[in-house]
Write a protein that holds these residues in place. Structure first.
Motif, PDB file in Angstrom:
ATOM      1  N   GLY A 218       0.857  -1.177   0.000  1.00  0.00           N
ATOM      2  CA  GLY A 218       0.000   0.000   0.000  1.00  0.00           C
ATOM      3  C   GLY A 218       0.896   1.230   0.000  1.00  0.00           C
ATOM      4  N   LYS A 219       0.600   2.175   0.870  1.00  0.00           N
ATOM      5  CA  LYS A 219       1.441   3.366   1.022  1.00  0.00           C
ATOM      6  C   LYS A 219       1.996   3.423   2.437  1.00  0.00           C
ATOM      7  CE  LYS A 219      -0.663   6.386  -2.462  1.00  0.00           C
ATOM      8  NZ  LYS A 219      -1.335   7.688  -2.720  1.00  0.00           N
ATOM      9  N   SER A 220       3.263   3.787   2.536  1.00  0.00           N
ATOM     10  CA  SER A 220       3.887   3.882   3.857  1.00  0.00           C
ATOM     11  C   SER A 220       3.320   5.030   4.673  1.00  0.00           C
ATOM     12  CB  SER A 220       5.404   4.061   3.720  1.00  0.00           C
ATOM     13  OG  SER A 220       5.712   5.158   2.885  1.00  0.00           O
ATOM     14  N   ALA A 221       2.412   5.795   4.087  1.00  0.00           N
ATOM     15  CA  ALA A 221       1.722   6.851   4.822  1.00  0.00           C
ATOM     16  C   ALA A 221       0.919   6.291   5.989  1.00  0.00           C
ATOM     17  CB  ALA A 221       0.805   7.633   3.883  1.00  0.00           C
ATOM     18  N   LEU A 222       0.531   4.991   5.911  1.00  0.00           N
ATOM     19  CA  LEU A 222      -0.224   4.369   6.994  1.00  0.00           C
ATOM     20  C   LEU A 222      -0.079   2.851   6.904  1.00  0.00           C
ATOM     21  CD1 LEU A 222      -2.106   4.610   9.433  1.00  0.00           C
ATOM     22  CD2 LEU A 222      -4.049   4.627   7.847  1.00  0.00           C
ATOM     23  N   CYS A 223       0.816   2.302   7.702  1.00  0.00           N
ATOM     24  CA  CYS A 223       1.008   0.857   7.711  1.00  0.00           C
ATOM     25  C   CYS A 223       1.559   0.428   9.064  1.00  0.00           C
ATOM     26  CB  CYS A 223       1.944   0.426   6.584  1.00  0.00           C
ATOM     27  SG  CYS A 223       3.607   1.142   6.670  1.00  0.00           S
TER      28      CYS A 223
END
Length: 330
Positions: free
Chosen positions: A154-159
């Motif tokens: 996904g995106k490392s913005a939220l994981c």
């Protein structure tokens, strides 16, 4: 049991205040890693009401390398789970808890991603997970999912990832700097024998490519140079031997993109060519990073042909890495 450690990567702007505000009633250890020495922590709220985490830890580093910043924060983190967030994220009140509970109850899952919506339009998907395609580029989906499903990334913005696994697979690859560093990490989670999932119950709101985050935020060299460099590096590192031909397909497409871009953005075209050259020049070094690559069925998916055309045109015209605006249908 330790609470999750939230590591927030910050460089500039005030969106981080919204990020911290969304965490104010959540029991976490919060670590801000910033390269902006003039930034002061948001002091109007107590970010950590939990008795074990009364202090907000702020780390100042000179290096504005997001992969480096996240690794620095991880080394100071106490939690058994590491939640990586960008400073342009807001989370729902139960987002962190949903990711934590999922990892608690699914021992075969090593990493989870939240379902991201646009911060300026909570009905519009920012990303719902990406897959690898026959040409080596990512197929990013925009689906209002109901169930948790396996994805490549996904995106490392939220994981969130298990801390012991994160350390075992050597953390973020700091040579990536930005763009694709989370995909490389997720791929290595799969290669380590764990699944990567997207959780529709873990919701966040992302300011990426919205009116809240204008074009001045984005570094064009990062987009063109690191975007090209990292795609190719990721494929060389992680593809199984019998699929390494995809590297040549991917490099050829990047060359075509650079050629087309030359007529409207020569500097951007030069950065793309430099990204290709980086991998040629450093091939022995990159090759040494390969660790038991294997074919994993979950990470592959091929989109309809219009998807490739839309991504190609968006990149040439708008220099976007965020995908096309039309939602995918599968």
């Amino acid at each position: 049991m330790e609470k999750p450690s939230v590591i927030i990567c910050h460089h500039k702007g005030n969106l981080i205040e919204r990020c911290l505000k969304s965490l104010e009633n959540i029991e976490v250890e919060s670590i801000v890693v910033t390269s902006n020495e003039s930034w002061q922590p948001y002091r109007d709220i107590e970010v950590h009401p939990h008795k074990d985490y009364k202090c907000n830890l702020t780390l100042f580093v000179q290096n504005n390398n997001p992969a480096f910043k996240r690794n620095v924060g991880s080394k100071r983190a106490k939690g058994q789970y590491l939640c990586f967030m960008d400073d342009d994220i807001e989370v729902k009140y139960d987002c962190i808890e949903q990711m934590e509970d999922y990892l608690d109850n699914h021992k075969d899952v090593g990493m989870v991603y939240g379902l991201l919506y646009k911060m300026d339009n909570h009905n519009k998907i920012d990303t719902s997970g990406s897959y690898l395609t026959w040409c080596g580029f990512l197929y990013e989906t925009y689906i209002n999912r109901i169930n948790s499903i396996p994805i490549l990334s996904g995106k490392s913005a939220l994981c969130m990832i298990r801390k012991d696994l994160f350390n075992k697979i050597d953390r973020f690859d700091e040579d990536f700097v930005i763009y694709g560093e989370e995909t490389d990490l997720s791929w290595r989670v799969w290669l380590a024998g764990y699944k990567v999932m997207v959780l529709p119950s873990a919701i966040g709101y992302h300011a990426f490519e919205t009116v809240l985050k204008p074009k001045s935020y984005y570094n064009q060299e990062y987009i063109h140079y690191h975007g090209c460099k990292n795609y190719i590096t990721m494929l060389i590192k992680n593809l199984p031997a019998r699929k390494l031909y995809i590297v040549f397909i991917n490099v050829s497409i990047w060359f075509i993109i650079g050629f087309c871009l030359w007529f409207r953005n020569r500097q951007g075209a030069k950065w793309i060519m430099q990204g290709i050259w980086y991998n040629i020049r450093n091939l022995p070094y990159i090759w040494k990073k390969r660790k038991h690559p294997q074919n994993i069925s979950y990470i592959w998916k091929n989109p309809p042909i219009w998807y490739y055309f839309g991504r190609f045109m968006d990149y040439l015209i708008h220099s976007l890495h965020g995908g096309i605006t039309k939602k995918s249908k599968s």
